[in-house]
Scaffold this motif. Structure first.
Motif, PDB file in Angstrom:
ATOM      1  N   ILE A 522     -13.900  -0.789  -5.819  1.00 30.23           N
ATOM      2  CA  ILE A 522     -14.307   0.153  -6.872  1.00 30.23           C
ATOM      3  C   ILE A 522     -13.078   0.796  -7.499  1.00 30.23           C
ATOM      4  N   LEU A 523     -12.123   1.151  -6.642  1.00 29.48           N
ATOM      5  CA  LEU A 523     -10.885   1.754  -7.139  1.00 29.48           C
ATOM      6  C   LEU A 523     -10.116   0.758  -8.005  1.00 29.48           C
ATOM      7  N   ARG A 524     -10.090  -0.494  -7.585  1.00 33.64           N
ATOM      8  CA  ARG A 524      -9.390  -1.506  -8.379  1.00 33.64           C
ATOM      9  C   ARG A 524     -10.088  -1.727  -9.717  1.00 33.64           C
ATOM     10  N   GLN A 525     -11.426  -1.643  -9.715  1.00 30.68           N
ATOM     11  CA  GLN A 525     -12.173  -1.786 -10.966  1.00 30.68           C
ATOM     12  C   GLN A 525     -11.841  -0.632 -11.916  1.00 30.68           C
ATOM     13  N   GLN A 526     -11.759   0.598 -11.379  1.00 31.29           N
ATOM     14  CA  GLN A 526     -11.382   1.740 -12.205  1.00 31.29           C
ATOM     15  C   GLN A 526      -9.951   1.584 -12.715  1.00 31.29           C
ATOM     16  N   TYR A 527      -9.091   1.019 -11.872  1.00 28.44           N
ATOM     17  CA  TYR A 527      -7.719   0.767 -12.294  1.00 28.44           C
ATOM     18  C   TYR A 527      -7.690  -0.217 -13.464  1.00 28.44           C
ATOM     19  N   GLN A 528      -8.538  -1.243 -13.409  1.00 27.08           N
ATOM     20  CA  GLN A 528      -8.588  -2.218 -14.487  1.00 27.08           C
ATOM     21  C   GLN A 528      -9.084  -1.572 -15.791  1.00 27.08           C
ATOM     22  N   GLU A 529     -10.046  -0.660 -15.670  1.00 29.32           N
ATOM     23  CA  GLU A 529     -10.517   0.076 -16.846  1.00 29.32           C
ATOM     24  C   GLU A 529      -9.371   0.890 -17.441  1.00 29.32           C
ATOM     25  N   TRP A 530      -8.598   1.501 -16.568  1.00 32.16           N
ATOM     26  CA  TRP A 530      -7.446   2.296 -16.999  1.00 32.16           C
ATOM     27  C   TRP A 530      -6.431   1.408 -17.721  1.00 32.16           C
ATOM     28  N   GLU A 531      -6.171   0.232 -17.154  1.00 30.85           N
ATOM     29  CA  GLU A 531      -5.230  -0.700 -17.784  1.00 30.85           C
ATOM     30  C   GLU A 531      -5.734  -1.147 -19.154  1.00 30.85           C
ATOM     31  N   ASP A 532      -7.021  -1.424 -19.249  1.00 33.65           N
ATOM     32  CA  ASP A 532      -7.582  -1.854 -20.530  1.00 33.65           C
ATOM     33  C   ASP A 532      -7.439  -0.755 -21.585  1.00 33.65           C
ATOM     34  N   LEU A 533      -7.629   0.483 -21.169  1.00 34.81           N
ATOM     35  CA  LEU A 533      -7.453   1.591 -22.092  1.00 34.81           C
ATOM     36  C   LEU A 533      -6.014   1.670 -22.594  1.00 34.81           C
ATOM     37  N   HIS A 534      -5.058   1.455 -21.682  1.00 34.15           N
ATOM     38  CA  HIS A 534      -3.657   1.535 -22.071  1.00 34.15           C
ATOM     39  C   HIS A 534      -3.263   0.380 -22.999  1.00 34.15           C
ATOM     40  N   LYS A 535      -3.903  -0.763 -22.843  1.00 38.88           N
ATOM     41  CA  LYS A 535      -3.644  -1.860 -23.777  1.00 38.88           C
ATOM     42  C   LYS A 535      -4.094  -1.475 -25.178  1.00 38.88           C
ATOM     43  N   MET A 536      -5.248  -0.834 -25.258  1.00 38.83           N
ATOM     44  CA  MET A 536      -5.731  -0.360 -26.551  1.00 38.83           C
ATOM     45  C   MET A 536      -4.797   0.697 -27.126  1.00 38.83           C
ATOM     46  N   ASN A 557      -7.659  10.989 -23.861  1.00 40.52           N
ATOM     47  CA  ASN A 557      -8.269  11.877 -22.859  1.00 40.52           C
ATOM     48  C   ASN A 557      -8.954  11.080 -21.761  1.00 40.52           C
ATOM     49  N   GLU A 558      -9.637  10.003 -22.147  1.00 40.78           N
ATOM     50  CA  GLU A 558     -10.324   9.180 -21.149  1.00 40.78           C
ATOM     51  C   GLU A 558      -9.315   8.518 -20.218  1.00 40.78           C
ATOM     52  N   ALA A 559      -8.198   8.045 -20.779  1.00 46.08           N
ATOM     53  CA  ALA A 559      -7.164   7.432 -19.950  1.00 46.08           C
ATOM     54  C   ALA A 559      -6.585   8.442 -18.970  1.00 46.08           C
ATOM     55  N   GLU A 560      -6.407   9.668 -19.434  1.00 48.83           N
ATOM     56  CA  GLU A 560      -5.867  10.697 -18.546  1.00 48.83           C
ATOM     57  C   GLU A 560      -6.851  11.057 -17.437  1.00 48.83           C
ATOM     58  N   LYS A 561      -8.126  11.143 -17.775  1.00 44.88           N
ATOM     59  CA  LYS A 561      -9.142  11.426 -16.756  1.00 44.88           C
ATOM     60  C   LYS A 561      -9.124  10.351 -15.675  1.00 44.88           C
ATOM     61  N   LEU A 562      -9.062   9.086 -16.114  1.00 48.06           N
ATOM     62  CA  LEU A 562      -9.039   7.990 -15.153  1.00 48.06           C
ATOM     63  C   LEU A 562      -7.792   8.054 -14.282  1.00 48.06           C
ATOM     64  N   GLU A 563      -6.651   8.383 -14.894  1.00 45.93           N
ATOM     65  CA  GLU A 563      -5.412   8.433 -14.125  1.00 45.93           C
ATOM     66  C   GLU A 563      -5.475   9.505 -13.056  1.00 45.93           C
ATOM     67  N   VAL A 564      -5.971  10.681 -13.416  1.00 45.53           N
ATOM     68  CA  VAL A 564      -6.094  11.768 -12.441  1.00 45.53           C
ATOM     69  C   VAL A 564      -7.043  11.368 -11.320  1.00 45.53           C
ATOM     70  N   ARG A 565      -8.160  10.724 -11.700  1.00 43.85           N
ATOM     71  CA  ARG A 565      -9.136  10.301 -10.697  1.00 43.85           C
ATOM     72  C   ARG A 565      -8.530   9.262  -9.746  1.00 43.85           C
ATOM     73  N   LEU A 566      -7.782   8.324 -10.292  1.00 42.63           N
ATOM     74  CA  LEU A 566      -7.165   7.275  -9.479  1.00 42.63           C
ATOM     75  C   LEU A 566      -6.105   7.849  -8.554  1.00 42.63           C
ATOM     76  N   ALA A 567      -5.306   8.767  -9.073  1.00 35.49           N
ATOM     77  CA  ALA A 567      -4.251   9.361  -8.250  1.00 35.49           C
ATOM     78  C   ALA A 567      -4.836  10.143  -7.088  1.00 35.49           C
ATOM     79  N   ASN A 568      -5.945  10.835  -7.338  1.00 39.75           N
ATOM     80  CA  ASN A 568      -6.571  11.623  -6.278  1.00 39.75           C
ATOM     81  C   ASN A 568      -7.347  10.758  -5.295  1.00 39.75           C
ATOM     82  N   ALA A 569      -7.879   9.635  -5.781  1.00 39.98           N
ATOM     83  CA  ALA A 569      -8.693   8.781  -4.912  1.00 39.98           C
ATOM     84  C   ALA A 569      -7.850   7.882  -4.022  1.00 39.98           C
ATOM     85  N   SER A 570      -6.618   7.658  -4.392  1.00 33.65           N
ATOM     86  CA  SER A 570      -5.772   6.732  -3.649  1.00 33.65           C
ATOM     87  C   SER A 570      -5.122   7.444  -2.469  1.00 33.65           C
ATOM     88  N   SER A 571      -5.771   7.429  -1.340  1.00 38.39           N
ATOM     89  CA  SER A 571      -5.297   8.208  -0.192  1.00 38.39           C
ATOM     90  C   SER A 571      -3.956   7.725   0.328  1.00 38.39           C
TER      91      SER A 571
END
Length: 1009
Positions: A522-536, A557-571
């Protein structure tokens, strides 16, 4: 909330009765006067749900009359009507109207056992909220405790959503009482209750999330508050919509956090949007409108826009006096903020009496043990320092320090502000001995902020927060500079260099590496969404502003939300950060080796910033000695030499370097010192017996090839010492853990065709020596005409270079892929099946300075120049030119389904080069970029390091074609023969010096480790 100007901002939602909800439309067909109680209640719910409180209030008055007539005054519905009406009166600040309604309901519920427990409990809940607004905290707590007891005795018990509402409000009270452990416990329990009873999609769940974020915010734990605020904002958008007045609360909470983190540009539009909503809902006389005006004033004050700040704050004070009265915590907080504003404006005589009044207010409302009192003590103490009343200031600051340590702890930002002023007060008074431990404690506090909290923020927020903390660093550096004999200070300074240099780059690199390898799908899927946003985003940033998507801000803003979520979720990422200290670096040094950390800082004289930027060197030798600090020069002394060097030609480079009889040229009209006198002579006495130096540049020293600096007419620093350029000497401690590169594959690009539809005759790529070897020097954008974009020209020498390097690598057993002409595309780099161990790119490179420094109208320039040149992103203004780039470079849109051939540093930083040992950037000025604080160069070198490359060979100026080809061939020959990479590069440059005397021909390239 700004920790220096703490106001009691009651923007957390006070939950209304459980019956309130949202309807799609207002019931119609009858006049309100003809409706029964049930119909009026539906109408009331609908008005309230749509944020129309005035109509809701008028309907509530009719509903009370209907309930009394239909059910009598001893019925649940009548008491519910009293509660609803009381709540709405309180919402519009009519407290004297609300109180008797609640008391009537309470009296009837206590006398009549038939009244439902839910109605009675909600009455007590509302009385608690009213007490909070009136500052009667003890009475408020007793109401909540009784309300919880009543709800537990109801049929649903703790499963009643009202139980969660009351807990939430109790959490707000505990927060204001600074009982943070209790507040956290009850707010977490409240959120669990609301989720279980109403679900995560309900607006009240979002409000509960925001309230938990508010608690972390007040505790100074921004990294925990941010993802909660972002989640709450998203919930509000979906559940109540952007037009609802409660959406303004979510906007404001996030804006305050951004402000505290130094993100003023992000905070301002959120505040303005929130104000518009509040004004529309309540008008300009409501307390919530006054609160927004106060928040905006504080922001403008931080931005030093005092002319905008003062009228807003005066209006906020007036509104608070009219709506709440002068004895309330809110009014006292606004007085304190007004006084701070006058102090920052230099109007001390106006500030002093207001500060004294605000301090008295805090004592009356909170008592001397509360942090609000401590913070106002600090504000008054800071004013006394500005007024030169140092003894009085210290007494106040000492009391404030004790108060804040007890209430908020030594790691809170407020504590660091007090320490800074405490140290300053001693320093100004000439008592540096007492200032010393204060500054060391300040350093410890700031380091905690960065070490524990930065990894959980987005890259942009980290940069803003670090920038906001910069003055504290500079003040500490200035004190260290003045006391080079204090070993503890110098040691702290060296440790700071190890930690802060490239901190954001290191955080980003580790985050990306961790997410790519994370086992959670799930985390990797969110990471891929984040990457796709950065490509755009990357595609948008390479367009002119007028051509970008209108929803670009939302994408960011959406990219930043995802980044914060990923950073916090990655233990596992949380455990990856390790603070290196100077003693660990020293253990890595062998006899005859030294480590040098260069540093630059704004010089503070007795707490006041000067115009001087000073450069120093922290020197550490092998053995047991302590680090030492060596003053070097003012930045202005280097600027003249760098200005000449920016010509990028032989004469420009001659102004900086000298070797083998080539004397450095100096400006005729100014007395500039030589580089060796600025950089090296002050250090020589500390380096006797040293033969190897590991050093990390700082500031404009990133533009200097230290090894090429002449010591006399025939010797360079590189002749005397083995030099190794590092991002930080702390990386020496990681060498034992360095990745073992077992793959033997190489990707090389050269002889690139920059036109889409034509391909020059390359001859046989396997025999590149047959091509013309002597071509004009590689062009950079700095050399292009200012009047418009110019197409990139084919570079035959790059095909030769790649062909020769390919042969050498293949002979050494590497699996080589060489791409020429139209095949050397952007896609060929972005779509790698696996990272190559060697990546060699021979092409045009570009770097543009910030467009704000460009002469002429930006509007006019935007028409004439390539969009990347005017980008606000430094990582977009630096890049490489690949196949077919001229089509887009000349202003045409990319072909359908194709990249544009302009590979920016921003795009490179998203690539995965974690298995790449060496990147060779055989192009012009690939080592340049914007210089930003302790992060160094924002450009290609940063991009490749973030992507995961270990070594990067790059250029500092416009490189001649033929000498470049010879240097690269010599380097590969030496390295593939078995020499370590550092030694091979050094030997290649030595050979080039034997052929070309002037450093212009051989010193442009540096090896970054």
């Amino acid at each position: 909330m700004n920790p220096l100007i703490p106001a009691l901002f009651l923007f957390s939602l006070c939950f209304p009765v459980a019956a309130f909800g949202q309807l799609d439309s207002i019931p119609s067909g009858k006049a309100p006067e003809a409706m029964n109680y049930q119909e009026l209640t539906e109408r009331l719910e609908a008005f309230y749900g749509e944020g129309d409180v005035q109509n809701a209030l008028e309907t509530a008055i009719l509903a009370r009359e209907a309930a009394a007539k239909e059910y009598g005054k001893e019925h649940d519905n009548y008491l519910e009507s009293l509660n609803n009406l009381g709540y709405l009166y309180a919402t519009v600040n009519e407290y004297e109207q609300a109180l008797p309604l609640y008391l009537e309901a309470k009296e009837k519920a206590e006398k009549n056992p038939k009244i439902s427990r839910e109605v009675y409990g909600n009455t007590l809940n509302f009385l608690g909220l009213l007490s909070h607004d009136m500052g009667e905290y003890e009475q408020e707590l007793s109401y909540y405790k009784k309300a919880l007891e009543v709800i537990r005795s109801s049929s649903q018990g703790k499963e009643n959503p009202l139980y969660g509402f009351i807990l939430n409000n109790m959490g707000l009270l505990y927060m204001d009482m600074e009982a943070y452990e209790k507040a956290l416990t009850v707010r977490q329990e409240a959120l669990e209750n609301i989720e279980a009873t109403l679900g995560k999609n309900h607006s009240y769940y979002g409000s509960g999330v925001a309230n938990l974020g508010l608690l972390y915010h007040q505790m100074g734990e921004y990294e925990k508050a941010l993802p909660l605020y972002l989640e709450a904002l998203k919930n509000a958008e979906k559940s109540i919509g952007k037009a609802h007045y409660r959406y303004a609360y979510r906007l404001e909470e996030l804006a305050e956090l951004y402000q505290d983190m130094g993100e003023y540009d992000k905070a301002l539009p959120l505040f303005l949007q929130a104000r518009e909503l509040v004004e529309k809902s309540w008008g300009k006389s409501h307390s919530d409108y006054g609160y927004i005006q106060e928040a905006l004033s504080i922001l403008y004050n931080d931005m030093k826009a005092y002319d905008k700040a003062l009228p807003l704050m005066l209006e906020a004070v007036e509104i608070s006096e009219k709506t709440k009265g002068k004895d309330t915590p809110e009014y006292g907080a606004r007085l304190s903020n007004l006084a701070r504003l006058y102090s920052d404006m230099g109007e001390y005589d106006k500030a002093l009496p207001i500060f004294l009044e605000a301090l008295g207010q805090a004592e009356a409302n909170y008592g001397k043990g509360h942090s609000e009192y401590g913070i106002r003590l600090f504000n008054l103490g800071a004013l006394y320092i500005r007024m030169g009343r140092y003894d009085e200031a210290r007494a106040l600051l000492l009391e404030a320090l004790e108060n804040i340590e007890k209430n908020l702890g030594k790691t809170h930002q407020v504590y660091s502000h007090i320490l800074k002023y405490m140290g300053l007060s001693y320093q100004i008074s000439g008592d540096d001995g007492k200032a010393l431990p204060i500054y060391l404690a300040l350093n410890e506090n700031i380091n905690f902020q960065a070490q524990e909290r930065f990894p959980f923020l987005s890259d942009r927020l980290q940069a803003s927060f670090l920038k906001k903390m910069r003055s504290g660093f500079d003040q500490l550096q200035s004190f260290i500079f003045s006391h080079p004999e204090e070993a503890a200070l110098v040691s702290a300074g060296f440790d700071n260099q190890l930690f802060y240099k490239g901190l954001l780059q290191s955080n980003r690199s580790r985050l990306l590496r961790n997410l790519r390898q994370h086992p959670d799908s799930i985390l990797r899927q969110q990471y891929q969404e984040w990457e796709d946003l950065h490509k755009m985003l990357a595609r948008q940033y390479q367009k002119r502003v007028s051509q970008r998507l209108p929803e670009l801000d939302s994408l960011e803003n959406e990219a930043e939300k995802l980044e914060v979520r990923l950073a916090n979720a990655s233990s596992s990422f949380r455990q990856a950060r390790k603070k290196v200290e100077w003693k660990e670096v020293q253990l890595c040094l062998k006899p005859g080796e030294a480590a040098i950390e260069f540093s630059h800082f704004r010089y503070y004289r007795q707490g006041v910033a000067t115009d001087s930027v000073l450069y120093v060197a922290f020197v550490l030798r092998s053995g047991t000695g302590q680090p030492q600090i060596v003053p070097l020069f003012e930045e202005s002394s280097l600027n003249g030499l760098l200005a000449l060097a920016q010509q990028g030609d032989q004469q420009g480079m001659g102004s900086l370097y000298a070797a083998r009889g080539v004397e450095p040229r100096r400006p005729q009209s100014q007395a500039y010192a030589s580089l060796d006198s600025l950089l090296w002579r002050p250090l020589e006495s500390l380096l006797e017996g040293v033969h190897t130096i590991y050093y990390a540049p700082s500031g404009w020293l990133h533009r200097i090839n230290l090894g090429a600096v002449g010591l006399n007419g025939h010797t360079t620093i590189g002749d005397k010492y083995q030099l190794h350029t590092l991002s930080s000497t702390g990386s020496l401690t990681a060498e034992a853990e360095a990745q073992a590169y077992t793959n033997r594959n190489a990707l090389l690009l050269g002889g690139i065709a920059y036109e889409r539809d034509t391909q020059p005759s390359l001859g046989d790529p396997a025999e590149p020596e047959t091509m013309a070897p002597n071509q004009p020097a590689l062009e950079t954008l700095a050399a292009l005409p200012r009047g418009g974009a110019t197409a990139w020209q084919y570079l035959p020498g790059t095909a030769q270079e790649v062909g020769q390097a390919s042969k050498l690598l293949a002979a050494a057993g590497y699996e080589v892929t060489a791409k020429y002409g139209q095949d050397a595309t952007e896609e060929s780099l972005k779509n790698l099946p696996q990272p190559p161990r060697i990546l060699h790119i021979a092409t045009h490179g570009f770097f543009f300075p910030d467009s704000q420094d460009t002469e002429g109208s930006v509007d006019q320039l935007s028409i004439e120049l390539p969009p990347v040149q005017l980008s606000e992103h430094p990582m977009v203004r630096s890049g490489l030119i690949l196949a077919g780039a001229n089509h887009s470079w000349m202003g045409n849109p990319p072909l359908q389904g194709r990249e544009d051939g302009i590979l920016t540093a921003y795009e490179i930083s998203r690539m995965d080069l974690s298995g790449t040992e060496l990147v060779v950037l055989s192009a012009c000025e690939t080592g340049l970029g914007d210089i930003q604080g302790s992060e160094g160069v924002y450009g290609l070198q940063r991009a490749f390091k973030i992507a995961g490359a270990r070594y990067v060979i790059m250029s500092l100026w416009q490189v001649p074609d033929e000498p470049t080809r010879e240097l690269m061939t010599a380097f590969y020959r030496e390295w593939l023969s078995g020499k370590p990479m550092r030694e091979a590069f050094r030997e290649a440059q030595r050979q080039m010096r034997g052929k070309y005397e002037d450093p212009y021909y051989w010193a442009a390239f540096v090896l970054l480790e």
